[in-house]
Design an enzyme around this catalytic site. Structure first.
Site, PDB file in Angstrom:
ATOM      1  CG  ASP A  98       3.643  -1.155   4.532  1.00  0.00           C
ATOM      2  OD1 ASP A  98       3.902  -1.396   5.727  1.00  0.00           O
ATOM      3  OD2 ASP A  98       2.834  -1.807   3.852  1.00  0.00           O
TER       4      ASP A  98
HETATM    5  N1  URA Z   1      -1.795  -1.894   5.319  1.00  0.00           N
HETATM    6  C1  URA Z   1      -0.697  -2.163   4.578  1.00  0.00           C
HETATM    7  O1  URA Z   1      -0.578  -3.223   4.000  1.00  0.00           O
HETATM    8  N2  URA Z   1       0.257  -1.216   4.507  1.00  0.00           N
HETATM    9  C2  URA Z   1       0.159  -0.003   5.098  1.00  0.00           C
HETATM   10  O2  URA Z   1       1.057   0.835   4.969  1.00  0.00           O
HETATM   11  C3  URA Z   1      -0.994   0.256   5.861  1.00  0.00           C
HETATM   12  C4  URA Z   1      -1.959  -0.708   5.953  1.00  0.00           C
END
Ligand code: URA
Length: 229
Positions: free
Chosen positions: A101
């Site tokens: 993310d």
């Molecule tokens: N899980 C998440 O919620 N976000 C990420 O960026 C990676 C794994």
């Protein structure tokens, strides 16, 4: 791989230009003119353009320490693409093996080898990803067992695969998972009534993050091979 992709990987031509050359009958595979751009070819094939032999660039394998407020996409959107940090040329050929993310930091593996990244991403290979997670509320005693058993994420038909939770402190844990559903870590903690306030990926398989934020390096041969089993 497809013939048009092979031409892009062995020249500086765009896909559109490669397709045009193929349609014009200027490309031969093992001595035969091929005019279908989707024809599957192998790097060992003898492929020529206007009689000149083409040799594909070798695959590339990189790791990077992703800064916050960057996105795992080839183009800038609300946040800049992390490919802005890689001055390597032919960046559009590269993709990320397991995206993070925008607000997540840490280890990303980057390559132009789709078979290799498949081994990292597919749950079938059980490739472990380790996240350091900061939590809003103290971690509950039973979370270790709940995550080992699997949790029900909203909108999913199956429980998450067994995950390993190591408690570092009241509000900090290490979580090891072998799959990568959308926002998986955040949703796992949400499912047990907590909230992720910081998320950082430290390790994928045997590869540890060992470069500064925003820096990258090529993987060693051993690191590349470790994902081929
Ligand atoms: N899980 C998440 O919620 N976000 C990420 O960026 C990676 C794994």
């Amino acid at each position: 791989m497809r013939l048009d992709k092979f031409i892009c990987k062995s020249t500086e031509l765009t896909k559109t230009q490669a397709v045009e050359l193929i349609l014009e009958g200027r490309v031969k595979v093992n001595g035969d003119t091929v005019t279908l751009e989707s024809t599957q070819v192998h790097e060992n094939n003898d492929i020529t353009l206007d009689g000149k032999e083409l040799v594909a660039r070798p695959f590339r394998y990189l790791l990077m320490n992703k800064p916050a407020d960057t996105i795992c996409s080839n183009i800038d959107e609300v946040y800049p693409s992390l490919f802005n940090y890689i001055n390597e040329g032919n960046n559009t050929e590269l993709h990320i093996a397991g995206r993070l993310d925008a607000d997540t930091t840490g280890l990303v593996l980057i390559t132009d080898d789709g078979r290799w990244s498949y081994n990292i991403i597919t749950p079938a290979k059980k490739c472990e990803k380790v996240y350091r997670v900061g939590l809003r509320n103290p971690i509950s005693e039973d979370a270790v067992d709940i995550f080992t058993f699997g949790v029900q994420l909203q909108g999913e038909s199956q429980l998450t695969r067994p995950a390993k939770l190591e408690i570092v402190s009241e509000k900090e844990v290490l979580l090891t998972i072998t799959e990568g559903k959308f926002h998986q870590v955040k949703r796992m903690f949400s499912a047990i009534g907590n909230k992720v306030i910081s998320l950082h990926r430290e390790k994928i398989g045997e590869v540890m993050l060992d470069v500064e934020v925003g820096e990258w390096r090529y993987l060693t041969d051993a690191e590349v091979t470790s994902f081929k089993q």
